[in-house]
Write a protein that holds these residues in place. Sequence first.
Motif, mmCIF file in Angstrom:
data_model
loop_
_atom_site.group_PDB
_atom_site.id
_atom_site.type_symbol
_atom_site.label_atom_id
_atom_site.label_comp_id
_atom_site.label_asym_id
_atom_site.label_seq_id
_atom_site.Cartn_x
_atom_site.Cartn_y
_atom_site.Cartn_z
ATOM 1 N N VAL A 1 26.055 30.721 16.602
ATOM 2 C CA VAL A 1 25.377 30.422 15.280
ATOM 3 C C VAL A 1 23.795 29.394 15.500
ATOM 4 C CG1 VAL A 1 27.756 29.697 14.460
ATOM 5 C CG2 VAL A 1 26.375 27.269 15.553
ATOM 6 N N GLY A 2 23.329 30.741 16.592
ATOM 7 C CA GLY A 2 21.541 29.963 16.994
ATOM 8 C C GLY A 2 21.798 28.517 17.095
ATOM 9 N N SER A 3 20.275 28.483 17.321
ATOM 10 C CA SER A 3 19.941 27.170 17.987
ATOM 11 C C SER A 3 20.165 25.455 16.440
ATOM 12 C CB SER A 3 18.175 27.348 17.730
ATOM 13 O OG SER A 3 17.399 27.459 16.423
ATOM 14 N N LEU A 4 19.486 24.351 17.266
ATOM 15 C CA LEU A 4 20.411 23.089 15.730
ATOM 16 C C LEU A 4 20.070 23.822 14.703
ATOM 17 C CD1 LEU A 4 20.197 20.150 18.767
ATOM 18 C CD2 LEU A 4 22.221 21.646 17.577
ATOM 19 N N HIS A 5 18.481 23.791 14.860
ATOM 20 C CA HIS A 5 17.947 23.045 13.587
ATOM 21 C C HIS A 5 18.131 24.958 12.642
ATOM 22 C CE1 HIS A 5 14.917 26.992 14.966
ATOM 23 N NE2 HIS A 5 14.768 27.189 13.694
ATOM 24 N N GLU A 6 19.457 25.862 13.068
ATOM 25 C CA GLU A 6 19.491 26.878 12.676
ATOM 26 C C GLU A 6 21.159 27.051 12.093
ATOM 27 O OE1 GLU A 6 19.305 29.944 14.946
ATOM 28 O OE2 GLU A 6 17.294 30.942 13.727
ATOM 29 N N LEU A 7 21.677 25.687 12.514
ATOM 30 C CA LEU A 7 22.926 25.726 12.070
ATOM 31 C C LEU A 7 23.624 25.608 10.763
ATOM 32 C CD1 LEU A 7 24.301 23.115 15.153
ATOM 33 C CD2 LEU A 7 24.799 25.342 14.515
ATOM 34 N N ILE A 8 22.091 24.997 9.614
ATOM 35 C CA ILE A 8 22.808 24.046 8.714
ATOM 36 C C ILE A 8 23.225 25.474 7.537
ATOM 37 C CG2 ILE A 8 21.375 23.057 6.634
ATOM 38 C CD1 ILE A 8 20.068 21.646 8.285
ATOM 39 N N TYR A 9 22.496 26.880 8.064
ATOM 40 C CA TYR A 9 22.618 27.983 7.243
ATOM 41 C C TYR A 9 23.152 28.748 8.172
ATOM 42 C CZ TYR A 9 17.742 26.529 6.535
ATOM 43 O OH TYR A 9 16.845 25.960 5.915
ATOM 44 N N HIS A 10 23.941 28.594 9.120
ATOM 45 C CA HIS A 10 24.974 29.504 9.419
ATOM 46 C C HIS A 10 26.841 29.096 9.737
ATOM 47 C CE1 HIS A 10 21.899 32.437 10.189
ATOM 48 N NE2 HIS A 10 21.300 31.481 10.666
ATOM 49 N N THR A 11 26.804 27.930 9.199
ATOM 50 C CA THR A 11 28.298 27.568 9.167
ATOM 51 C C THR A 11 28.878 26.742 8.772
ATOM 52 O OG1 THR A 11 27.205 24.920 9.226
ATOM 53 C CG2 THR A 11 27.449 25.986 11.608
ATOM 54 N N THR A 12 28.158 27.556 6.949
ATOM 55 C CA THR A 12 28.917 26.706 6.185
ATOM 56 C C THR A 12 30.512 27.982 5.897
ATOM 57 O OG1 THR A 12 28.086 29.131 4.855
ATOM 58 C CG2 THR A 12 27.363 27.213 4.767
ATOM 59 N N HIS A 13 30.901 29.120 6.873
ATOM 60 C CA HIS A 13 32.185 29.540 6.745
ATOM 61 C C HIS A 13 32.956 28.049 8.191
ATOM 62 C CE1 HIS A 13 29.787 31.201 10.291
ATOM 63 N NE2 HIS A 13 30.714 31.244 11.326
ATOM 64 N N LEU A 14 32.308 27.224 8.461
ATOM 65 C CA LEU A 14 33.725 26.770 9.323
ATOM 66 C C LEU A 14 33.912 24.926 8.877
ATOM 67 C CD1 LEU A 14 30.653 27.151 12.536
ATOM 68 C CD2 LEU A 14 32.980 28.251 11.757
ATOM 69 N N ASN A 15 33.594 25.612 7.846
ATOM 70 C CA ASN A 15 34.553 23.984 7.174
ATOM 71 C C ASN A 15 35.935 23.452 7.279
ATOM 72 O OD1 ASN A 15 32.197 23.436 5.675
ATOM 73 N ND2 ASN A 15 32.136 24.220 3.481
ATOM 74 N N ASN A 16 36.925 24.539 7.042
ATOM 75 C CA ASN A 16 37.932 24.232 7.975
ATOM 76 C C ASN A 16 38.569 24.827 9.279
ATOM 77 O OD1 ASN A 16 38.166 23.366 4.606
ATOM 78 N ND2 ASN A 16 38.331 24.964 3.955
ATOM 79 N N TYR A 17 37.722 24.918 9.974
ATOM 80 C CA TYR A 17 37.854 25.015 10.984
ATOM 81 C C TYR A 17 38.169 24.056 12.097
ATOM 82 C CZ TYR A 17 39.137 29.772 9.251
ATOM 83 O OH TYR A 17 39.252 30.683 8.311
ATOM 84 N N ILE A 18 39.134 24.108 12.984
ATOM 85 C CA ILE A 18 38.266 23.134 14.555
ATOM 86 C C ILE A 18 38.665 24.478 15.288
ATOM 87 C CG2 ILE A 18 39.807 21.604 13.287
ATOM 88 C CD1 ILE A 18 41.919 21.866 15.720
ATOM 89 N N GLY A 19 38.088 23.659 16.543
ATOM 90 C CA GLY A 19 37.967 24.486 17.502
ATOM 91 C C GLY A 19 36.328 23.773 18.037
ATOM 92 N N LEU A 20 36.406 24.278 19.102
ATOM 93 C CA LEU A 20 34.970 24.095 21.075
ATOM 94 C C LEU A 20 32.764 24.416 19.888
ATOM 95 C CD1 LEU A 20 37.204 24.759 23.731
ATOM 96 C CD2 LEU A 20 37.494 22.904 22.229
ATOM 97 N N TYR A 21 32.742 24.079 20.517
ATOM 98 C CA TYR A 21 31.173 24.484 20.763
ATOM 99 C C TYR A 21 30.304 23.350 21.818
ATOM 100 C CZ TYR A 21 30.007 18.907 19.615
ATOM 101 O OH TYR A 21 30.653 17.624 20.423
ATOM 102 N N ARG A 22 29.751 24.257 22.080
ATOM 103 C CA ARG A 22 28.836 24.742 22.734
ATOM 104 C C ARG A 22 27.256 24.337 23.085
ATOM 105 N NH1 ARG A 22 30.981 29.662 26.696
ATOM 106 N NH2 ARG A 22 29.889 31.132 25.758
#
Length: 154
Positions: free
Chosen positions: A51-72
């Motif tokens: 999903v990119g770098s930390l500062h890009e998270l705002i733009y590339h994570t809206t589809h993850l609202n109702n999902y659970i899982g892992l991040y690395r």
Amino acid sequence: MSNLLAKWLYKMTLQIHSTTLMDTRKKYEKFKNQKIQGRTVDEWDVQWINVGSLHELIYHTTHLNNYIGLYRLKLNNEILFIGHSIDYYRGGLRKQLLELIYNNQYLYTMLPIDTITDSSITVDVLIVGNSVRSVDSTKQLKLLFVGKYLPRYN
């Protein structure tokens, strides 16, 4: 705190961390072929999404609202940390990832300050699902991935 006591505590912390990682590695070796929601760890491993770098998270994570899982978190393709989000009712993975940005104190307690820049740390996510069953699977997968990769800051 005396310098001698500080050195002893640091040494004990390293020993505990090393022992914990080795125990986690043994668990990974024992359970790596176990199926979690019909897939082995290696089959899950190819499902990571960048999903990119930390500062890009705002733009590339809206589809993850109702999902659970892992991040690395990765720096120069080295996995630094594997985390999980199991709260799908309150923003899911997106909320957890945005907390990495807005609550930088969390990052600073986890990573050395000199390695933290928004553009140098990249983030991958692994969507496990959005149900109670997925919560248990997420917890199992986190332990297995930590055992597989032995991230520096887990």
